[in-house]
Design a protein around this motif. Sequence first.
Motif, PDB file in Angstrom:
ATOM      1  N   UNK A   1     128.662  29.693 110.115  1.00 21.41           N
ATOM      2  CA  UNK A   1     128.004  30.253 111.566  1.00 21.41           C
ATOM      3  C   UNK A   1     127.717  28.642 112.265  1.00 21.41           C
ATOM      4  N   UNK A   2     127.105  28.519 113.469  1.00 21.37           N
ATOM      5  CA  UNK A   2     126.882  27.421 114.276  1.00 21.37           C
ATOM      6  C   UNK A   2     127.635  26.862 114.122  1.00 21.37           C
ATOM      7  N   UNK A   3     126.870  24.969 114.332  1.00 18.93           N
ATOM      8  CA  UNK A   3     127.794  24.342 114.785  1.00 18.93           C
ATOM      9  C   UNK A   3     129.647  24.506 113.923  1.00 18.93           C
ATOM     10  N   UNK A   4     129.502  24.662 113.085  1.00 21.68           N
ATOM     11  CA  UNK A   4     130.486  24.963 112.327  1.00 21.68           C
ATOM     12  C   UNK A   4     130.882  25.891 112.204  1.00 21.68           C
ATOM     13  N   UNK A   5     131.086  26.885 113.561  1.00 21.70           N
ATOM     14  CA  UNK A   5     131.590  27.994 113.374  1.00 21.70           C
ATOM     15  C   UNK A   5     133.246  28.116 113.150  1.00 21.70           C
ATOM     16  N   UNK A   6     133.797  29.002 111.895  1.00 21.83           N
ATOM     17  CA  UNK A   6     135.287  29.177 111.780  1.00 21.83           C
ATOM     18  C   UNK A   6     135.710  29.888 110.789  1.00 21.83           C
ATOM     19  N   UNK A   7     136.410  30.298 110.643  1.00 19.28           N
ATOM     20  CA  UNK A   7     137.116  31.089 108.886  1.00 19.28           C
ATOM     21  C   UNK A   7     137.250  29.610 108.275  1.00 19.28           C
ATOM     22  N   UNK A   8     137.471  30.402 107.538  1.00 19.91           N
ATOM     23  CA  UNK A   8     136.928  28.922 105.702  1.00 19.91           C
ATOM     24  C   UNK A   8     138.438  29.599 104.899  1.00 19.91           C
ATOM     25  N   UNK A   9     139.140  30.406 105.242  1.00 16.26           N
ATOM     26  CA  UNK A   9     139.634  30.854 104.527  1.00 16.26           C
ATOM     27  C   UNK A   9     140.494  31.380 103.463  1.00 16.26           C
ATOM     28  N   UNK A  10     139.092  31.482 102.646  1.00 20.70           N
ATOM     29  CA  UNK A  10     138.975  31.905 101.013  1.00 20.70           C
ATOM     30  C   UNK A  10     138.379  33.454 101.847  1.00 20.70           C
ATOM     31  N   UNK A  11     139.431  34.029  99.865  1.00 21.20           N
ATOM     32  CA  UNK A  11     139.399  33.388  98.971  1.00 21.20           C
ATOM     33  C   UNK A  11     141.546  33.543  98.794  1.00 21.20           C
ATOM     34  N   UNK A  12     141.878  32.947  99.534  1.00 19.67           N
ATOM     35  CA  UNK A  12     143.742  32.364  99.260  1.00 19.67           C
ATOM     36  C   UNK A  12     143.156  32.013  98.249  1.00 19.67           C
ATOM     37  N   UNK A  13     142.607  30.758  97.761  1.00 19.67           N
ATOM     38  CA  UNK A  13     143.178  29.907  97.261  1.00 19.67           C
ATOM     39  C   UNK A  13     142.077  30.420  95.752  1.00 19.67           C
ATOM     40  N   UNK A  14     141.199  31.347  95.694  1.00 23.95           N
ATOM     41  CA  UNK A  14     141.269  31.987  94.183  1.00 23.95           C
ATOM     42  C   UNK A  14     142.206  33.004  93.965  1.00 23.95           C
ATOM     43  N   UNK A  15     142.866  33.561  95.160  1.00 22.15           N
ATOM     44  CA  UNK A  15     143.525  34.806  95.207  1.00 22.15           C
ATOM     45  C   UNK A  15     144.658  34.083  94.228  1.00 22.15           C
ATOM     46  N   UNK A  16     145.445  32.954  94.926  1.00 19.84           N
ATOM     47  CA  UNK A  16     146.418  32.839  94.961  1.00 19.84           C
ATOM     48  C   UNK A  16     146.577  31.760  93.347  1.00 19.84           C
ATOM     49  N   UNK A  17     145.944  31.057  92.852  1.00 14.15           N
ATOM     50  CA  UNK A  17     145.469  30.902  91.950  1.00 14.15           C
ATOM     51  C   UNK A  17     145.256  31.991  90.613  1.00 14.15           C
ATOM     52  N   UNK A  18     144.824  33.254  90.914  1.00 12.49           N
ATOM     53  CA  UNK A  18     145.065  34.678  90.242  1.00 12.49           C
ATOM     54  C   UNK A  18     146.453  34.917  90.091  1.00 12.49           C
ATOM     55  N   UNK A  19     146.974  34.711  90.771  1.00 12.93           N
ATOM     56  CA  UNK A  19     148.591  35.618  91.180  1.00 12.93           C
ATOM     57  C   UNK A  19     149.445  34.143  89.837  1.00 12.93           C
ATOM     58  N   UNK A  20     149.098  33.071  90.264  1.00 14.64           N
ATOM     59  CA  UNK A  20     150.327  31.584  89.285  1.00 14.64           C
ATOM     60  C   UNK A  20     150.178  32.416  88.062  1.00 14.64           C
ATOM     61  N   UNK A  21     148.316  32.715  87.939  1.00 15.70           N
ATOM     62  CA  UNK A  21     147.749  32.648  86.131  1.00 15.70           C
ATOM     63  C   UNK A  21     148.384  34.108  85.796  1.00 15.70           C
ATOM     64  N   UNK A  22     148.883  35.067  86.647  1.00 16.61           N
ATOM     65  CA  UNK A  22     149.522  36.511  86.185  1.00 16.61           C
ATOM     66  C   UNK A  22     151.027  36.127  85.748  1.00 16.61           C
ATOM     67  N   UNK A  23     151.562  35.390  87.181  1.00 20.96           N
ATOM     68  CA  UNK A  23     152.642  34.710  86.647  1.00 20.96           C
ATOM     69  C   UNK A  23     153.867  34.272  85.565  1.00 20.96           C
ATOM     70  N   UNK A  24     153.199  33.772  85.072  1.00 22.97           N
ATOM     71  CA  UNK A  24     153.118  32.861  83.934  1.00 22.97           C
ATOM     72  C   UNK A  24     152.759  33.244  83.079  1.00 22.97           C
ATOM     73  N   UNK A  25     151.798  33.866  82.277  1.00 20.41           N
ATOM     74  CA  UNK A  25     151.678  35.385  81.874  1.00 20.41           C
ATOM     75  C   UNK A  25     152.804  36.151  81.611  1.00 20.41           C
ATOM     76  N   UNK A  26     153.379  36.608  82.916  1.00 23.01           N
ATOM     77  CA  UNK A  26     154.750  36.997  82.706  1.00 23.01           C
ATOM     78  C   UNK A  26     156.216  37.096  82.738  1.00 23.01           C
ATOM     79  N   UNK A  27     156.404  36.270  82.034  1.00 15.94           N
ATOM     80  CA  UNK A  27     156.920  35.290  81.959  1.00 15.94           C
ATOM     81  C   UNK A  27     157.416  35.363  81.136  1.00 15.94           C
TER      82      UNK A  27
END
Length: 503
Positions: A477-503
């Motif tokens: 909010x405020x002067x920096x108002x705008x979407x942060x894009x979170x939690x795309x980094x968290x979820x993407x890292x989680x899925x990369x880890x899951x893919x590595x486990x699935x190999x």
Amino acid sequence: MDFSIKTHDAKTSIATLKSGCIVVGVFENKKLTPEAEALDKSGEITAALKSGDISGKPGSTLLLRKIAGAIAERILLIGLGPEGDVSDKIISLAALCVARVATTLGANDAVIALPLASIKERNQAWGIRATVQVLRDGEYRCDGLKSKKDAAPTGVKKFAFLATALQTADAKEALAQAIALANGTDLTKDLGNLPGNFCTPTYLATAAKKLAKEFKLDVEVLDRKQLEALKMGSFLSVARGSDQPPKFIVLKHMGGKAKDAPVVLVGKGVTFDSGGISIKPGLSMDEMKYDMCGAATVLGTLRAIAEMKLKLNVIGVIAATENMPSGSATKPGDVVTSMSGQTIEVLNTDAEGRLVLCDALTYVERFKPSAVVDIATLTGACITALGHHNSGLFTRHDEAHDTLANELLSAGKATGDTAWRMPIEESYNEQLKSNFADMANIGGSAGGSITAACFLERYTKKYTWAHLDIAGTAWKSGAAKGATGRPVPLLTSFLIHRAALAK
């Protein structure tokens, strides 16, 4: 902004590299990194340290031009603190310094020669991903609807990361992942920042179809009649007050083995939340355009992993609607029947996110998922509890759910997109009791984020599930108002880890 990996023979001095700028680190106590030493044939960098022109403390910078013995036009020195103590926070701060100084330079390209392979408890791949994330975040603009665009940033447009021949393959993979993640994060920001008269449920459905076409994903969009046939009475109760038709979006990235159970991401897609009949106060109501950031996160994450060609089955599900007051809107005290058959007394129409999500969580049973994570700007109570630093993570307490929680928490720590685990206990369910239905949709002000999670948990008994409340982290909010894009980094890292486990 363009990124690349420059393979460099360790036997050849980086002083021979032709570039508009080379970025190197210096330590406190007048110490140089090996890369800085290689450029310091004339002693000018050492002299700058000894004179106090740069302290070497984290965040300190000094730009030198045309030093003797180096072909590069400029050398940017960045302080890294004590020698041997380069942490992830220091590298992230150094990346911020690069982003800030790069916009002021007349150079078109730069080589980043920071000690990314020497970060404590991290590796070079992490350093590349973190640096790209910071640089792309600094470049992001949200002026698409302005008649006169903001001044475009000037300065460096091309960045190369140094790597040895042995490091190059891993570095290129890390860079490709970093760029895909930045693209997915930008999509989430773009969708979140759009006003409600642009980003409607239909707009989200169209965005999903565009993604499907670009990356060859499977997509299905269900309309009101199909939702009625599925008996999604809870979801539809939220949509009743709006002229905008609800949309239920299913987007599939089936990159794993055919027999592998998918990970399902479920996003709350309330494209504008007025509160309905329980209308919100006018102050800051404009920020309720961000109430679809869960949906935007699902689309951004699917875009990132699709660009990576991640070898994992992932399904994104979005329940999209507006929550508006009108003569047909759901009223406080109404009782609605969810897809699961459970009945809900709607005591407050502004607690609509859980009404939207519960039917989506019932719907995803058909996929027999390995795990389900829902993402929602669900409660102001989560902001009260955790502020704007951590997303709230909720799930049951048993071996499978503890494992899922630990995966998500670890992914958050790895990316700086952190979450904090909150409790779910049977005692909180007492607050959801109703005299007239199976449950009420609110449990009072005490522990509001927890009772909201307890409400959702009742619809997730058939699979392993976690809930991310991103009300405090999805936008600023405020002067920096705008979407942060979170939690795309968290979820993407989680899925990369899951893919590595699935190999």
